[in-house]
Design an enzyme around this catalytic site. Structure first.
Site, PDB file in Angstrom:
ATOM      1  N   SER A  22     -13.266   6.113  -0.674  1.00 47.98           N
ATOM      2  CA  SER A  22     -12.050   6.534   0.001  1.00 47.98           C
ATOM      3  C   SER A  22     -10.904   5.594  -0.379  1.00 47.98           C
ATOM      4  O   SER A  22     -11.132   4.400  -0.604  1.00 47.98           O
ATOM      5  CB  SER A  22     -12.316   6.451   1.509  1.00 47.98           C
ATOM      6  N   PRO A  23      -9.678   6.125  -0.441  1.00 49.09           N
ATOM      7  CA  PRO A  23      -8.562   5.221  -0.748  1.00 49.09           C
ATOM      8  C   PRO A  23      -8.424   4.152   0.339  1.00 49.09           C
ATOM      9  O   PRO A  23      -8.384   4.486   1.523  1.00 49.09           O
ATOM     10  CB  PRO A  23      -7.343   6.152  -0.766  1.00 49.09           C
ATOM     11  N   CYS A  25      -6.207   0.651   1.251  1.00 51.35           N
ATOM     12  CA  CYS A  25      -5.140  -0.306   0.946  1.00 51.35           C
ATOM     13  C   CYS A  25      -5.707  -1.714   0.855  1.00 51.35           C
ATOM     14  O   CYS A  25      -6.447  -2.141   1.734  1.00 51.35           O
ATOM     15  CB  CYS A  25      -4.083  -0.267   2.038  1.00 51.35           C
ATOM     16  N   ALA A  57      -3.628   4.252  -1.107  1.00 57.44           N
ATOM     17  CA  ALA A  57      -2.309   4.843  -0.876  1.00 57.44           C
ATOM     18  C   ALA A  57      -1.288   4.077  -1.709  1.00 57.44           C
ATOM     19  O   ALA A  57      -1.040   2.895  -1.480  1.00 57.44           O
ATOM     20  CB  ALA A  57      -1.954   4.763   0.604  1.00 57.44           C
ATOM     21  N   GLN A  99      -4.316   8.250  -4.727  1.00 54.71           N
ATOM     22  CA  GLN A  99      -3.600   8.862  -3.605  1.00 54.71           C
ATOM     23  C   GLN A  99      -2.154   8.387  -3.660  1.00 54.71           C
ATOM     24  O   GLN A  99      -1.911   7.178  -3.708  1.00 54.71           O
ATOM     25  CB  GLN A  99      -4.246   8.426  -2.285  1.00 54.71           C
ATOM     26  N   TYR A 182       1.908   8.975   8.400  1.00 53.26           N
ATOM     27  CA  TYR A 182       2.903   8.613   7.395  1.00 53.26           C
ATOM     28  C   TYR A 182       3.871   9.793   7.192  1.00 53.26           C
ATOM     29  O   TYR A 182       3.816  10.777   7.931  1.00 53.26           O
ATOM     30  CB  TYR A 182       2.202   8.154   6.108  1.00 53.26           C
ATOM     31  N   ARG A 230      -4.831  14.894   1.637  1.00 50.08           N
ATOM     32  CA  ARG A 230      -5.489  14.384   2.849  1.00 50.08           C
ATOM     33  C   ARG A 230      -4.603  14.755   4.016  1.00 50.08           C
ATOM     34  O   ARG A 230      -3.404  14.439   4.024  1.00 50.08           O
ATOM     35  CB  ARG A 230      -5.695  12.877   2.778  1.00 50.08           C
ATOM     36  N   ARG A 325     -15.049   1.726   4.804  1.00 46.69           N
ATOM     37  CA  ARG A 325     -15.543   0.379   5.152  1.00 46.69           C
ATOM     38  C   ARG A 325     -16.942   0.114   4.642  1.00 46.69           C
ATOM     39  O   ARG A 325     -17.260  -1.006   4.231  1.00 46.69           O
ATOM     40  CB  ARG A 325     -15.516   0.195   6.669  1.00 46.69           C
TER      41      ARG A 325
HETATM   42  C1  8CM Z   1      -5.208   1.161   6.942  1.00 45.82           C
HETATM   43  C2  8CM Z   1      -6.249   1.080   7.822  1.00 45.82           C
HETATM   44  C3  8CM Z   1      -6.902   2.204   8.258  1.00 45.82           C
HETATM   45  C4  8CM Z   1      -6.495   3.450   7.801  1.00 45.82           C
HETATM   46  C5  8CM Z   1      -5.434   3.556   6.894  1.00 45.82           C
HETATM   47  C6  8CM Z   1      -4.774   2.395   6.456  1.00 45.82           C
HETATM   48  C7  8CM Z   1      -3.760   2.522   5.556  1.00 45.82           C
HETATM   49  C8  8CM Z   1      -3.400   3.746   5.103  1.00 45.82           C
HETATM   50  C9  8CM Z   1      -4.070   4.876   5.578  1.00 45.82           C
HETATM   51  O1  8CM Z   1      -5.047   4.755   6.433  1.00 45.82           O
HETATM   52  O2  8CM Z   1      -3.780   6.005   5.218  1.00 45.82           O
HETATM   53  O3  8CM Z   1      -7.109   4.585   8.199  1.00 45.82           O
END
Ligand code: 8CM
Length: 360
Positions: A22-23, A25, A57, A99, A182, A230, A325
Site C-alpha cells: 500500500s502507498p 508516506c 502519496a 499514487q 485530502y 483510492r 503497516r
Molecule cells: C498517514 C497515515 C495513515 C494514513 C495515511 C497517511 C498519509 C496519507 C494517506 O493516508 O493517504 O492512512
C-alpha cells in the site's frame, strides 16, 4: 496454488500475485525528491515478493504536500529519481505503481513523529487551499483558501502533468488519491465542501472535481495501463459520504475508464470514533462493491494474517489485498505467507540470490 499467489492481469499489466504494498508516506523527501531511503524501502519490498508496489502519496504540486518532507512529482527533475526506483522494482518482478495526490486543507503539516500539526508559515509552512474555507480541526487548524474555478482548473492540470511524469518515470500503474480527507475527498464530502457553485451542493456537483480530474488523467494515461483510484467510500459520520453514494460515484468512474477501485475509508474529520476497527474490517464493504459494480477492487486495513488475505481473494471478496503497516513489520510477508499457506516452493518468491540458499 493459493488464490493469493495467482497472477492478476489488468489491461497489459500482469501482477505475479495479489499482494500489494500500500502507498505509505515516508516523510523523507526534500523538495519532493525521492532518495536512497525510498530506494531501499521500496526495493526491499520488491525483493520481498510483492506483486504490486504503490509508491507513497506523491504530490502533484508543492502546496499539495502533506508535509515539507513529502515526495512530489511536480517538476520534470523528479522524473529521473523516480525512474531509478521503478527500474529496480521491475528488475525484481514487482509492478511499479504510484499514487498521486493533493492534500488540500491537510497540507503544510509536520511529520507524524514531529507532531502532525499544521506548520506556521513563518516556520516553513504555507497557505493551504480547499473547496471551502473550513479547517479540518484537531491538530490541523489552518483555514484553507477557498479554491476559485481557475485554481480547480490548475490543480486538475497538475494531476495530468504528474501522470505524464509518472509514465515517463516508468510507472505502470497509476492511482489517484481520492481518499483520506485530502483534496478530492474534500470536494466529495459535504463535511468539507460547502460550495454553492457547480463544484458543491448536490452529489453531481460534489463529484465533479473527481470525475473531471479522472477523465483528464485518463486522456493522457495509456489505455493499456491500469488507472485506479483510492476512494474513502464512507465517512462513518452522519452527513458524510456513504457506501451507496460511493457505489454510484464508482459506477461513473468506471464509465470514464476506471480499471480498479482501491477501497478505503474515512479521515475527513479528526473524529474516528465510529470506525469499526478490527482485522480486515473493510473486506465486507469491498465484497459488496465488487459485486454490485462488477469492477476489480483492492482492499486493505488491518489485514495481517495470510489466511484472511487468502480467504478474501478465494471467496471473491477482493482481487487484490493491500498491506501497509504489516509490510513495514515484514518486507518478506509474501514469502512468509507462501510458507504458511503451503505454497509449493515458496522460496521461489525470493530473488535467486536468496532462493538458492533457502530450502522452502
Ligand atoms: C498517514 C497515515 C495513515 C494514513 C495515511 C497517511 C498519509 C496519507 C494517506 O493516508 O493517504 O492512512
Amino acid at each position: 496454488m493459493a488464490s493469493l499467489f495467482q497472477e492478476f492481469r489488468l489491461k497489459d499489466v500482469v501482477l505475479r500475485n495479489r499482494i500489494v504494498v500500500s502507498p505509505m508516506c515516508q516523510y523523507s523527501s526534500d523538495n519532493g525528491f525521492p532518495n536512497d531511503w525510498h530506494f531501499v524501502h521500496l526495493g526491499s519490498r520488491a525483493v520481498g515478493g510483492a506483486g504490486l508496489i504503490i509508491v507513497e502519496a506523491t504530490a502533484v504540486s508543492p502546496e499539495g504536500r502533506i508535509s515539507p518532507a513529502d515526495s512530489g512529482i511536480y517538476l520534470d527533475e523528479h522524473i529521473q529519481p523516480f525512474a531509478r526506483l521503478s527500474e529496480f522494482m521491475k528488475q525484481h518482478g514487482a509492478v511499479p505503481g504510484i499514487q498521486i495526490a493533493h492534500a488540500g486543507r491537510k497540507a503544510s503539516a509536520n511529520k507524524p513523529w514531529e507532531g502532525d500539526n499544521h506548520i506556521d508559515n513563518l516556520q516553513g509552512g504555507w497557505d493551504t487551499i480547499a473547496p471551502s474555507p473550513v479547517a479540518f480541526g484537531g491538530n490541523l487548524t489552518k483555514v484553507p483558501k477557498e479554491m476559485s474555478v481557475a485554481d480547480i482548473d490548475h490543480i486538475r492540470q497538475s494531476f495530468v502533468n504528474s501522470a505524464q511524469r509518472a509514465l515517463a518515470a516508468g510507472y505502470e500503474w497509476l492511482e489517484l488519491h481520492f481518499a483520506h480527507g485530502y483534496l478530492a475527498h474534500e470536494f466529495y464530502s459535504p463535511l468539507a465542501n460547502q460550495r454553492t457553485d457547480q463544484y458543491g451542493g448536490s452529489f453531481e456537483n460534489r463529484i465533479r472535481f473527481l470525475l473531471e480530474t479522472f477523465t483528464a488523467v485518463r486522456n493522457v494515461w495509456p489505455e493499456r495501463l491500469p488507472l485506479t483510484a483510492r476512494l474513502s467510500v464512507t465517512d462513518w459520520i452522519e452527513g458524510g459520504v456513504t457506501v451507496e453514494e460511493s457505489i454510484e460515484l464508482a459506477r461513473l468512474l468506471k464509465q470514464a475508464g476506471l480499471d480498479l477501485l482501491d477501497i478505503s475509508h474515512g479521515f475527513i474529520t479528526p473524529d474516528i470514533s465510529q470506525v469499526p476497527w478490527g482485522p480486515g474490517f473493510m473486506i465486507p464493504i469491498a465484497s459488496r462493491m465488487r459485486r454490485e459494480l462488477d469492477l476489480p477492487v483492492g482492499v486493505g486495513w488491518m489485514i495481517v494474517d495470510p489466511q484472511q488475505a487468502e480467504d478474501a481473494v478465494q471467496h471473491g471478496h477482493t482481487d487484490l489485498v493491500l498491506l501497509a503497516r504489516e509490510m513495514l513489520r515484514d518486507p518478506y510477508w509474501p514469502y512468509h505467507a507462501a510458507v504458511k499457506l503451503g505454497v509449493y516452493q515458496a522460496a521461489e518468491i525470493l530473488p535467486v540470490q536468496y532462493a538458492r540458499a533457502v530450502k522452502r
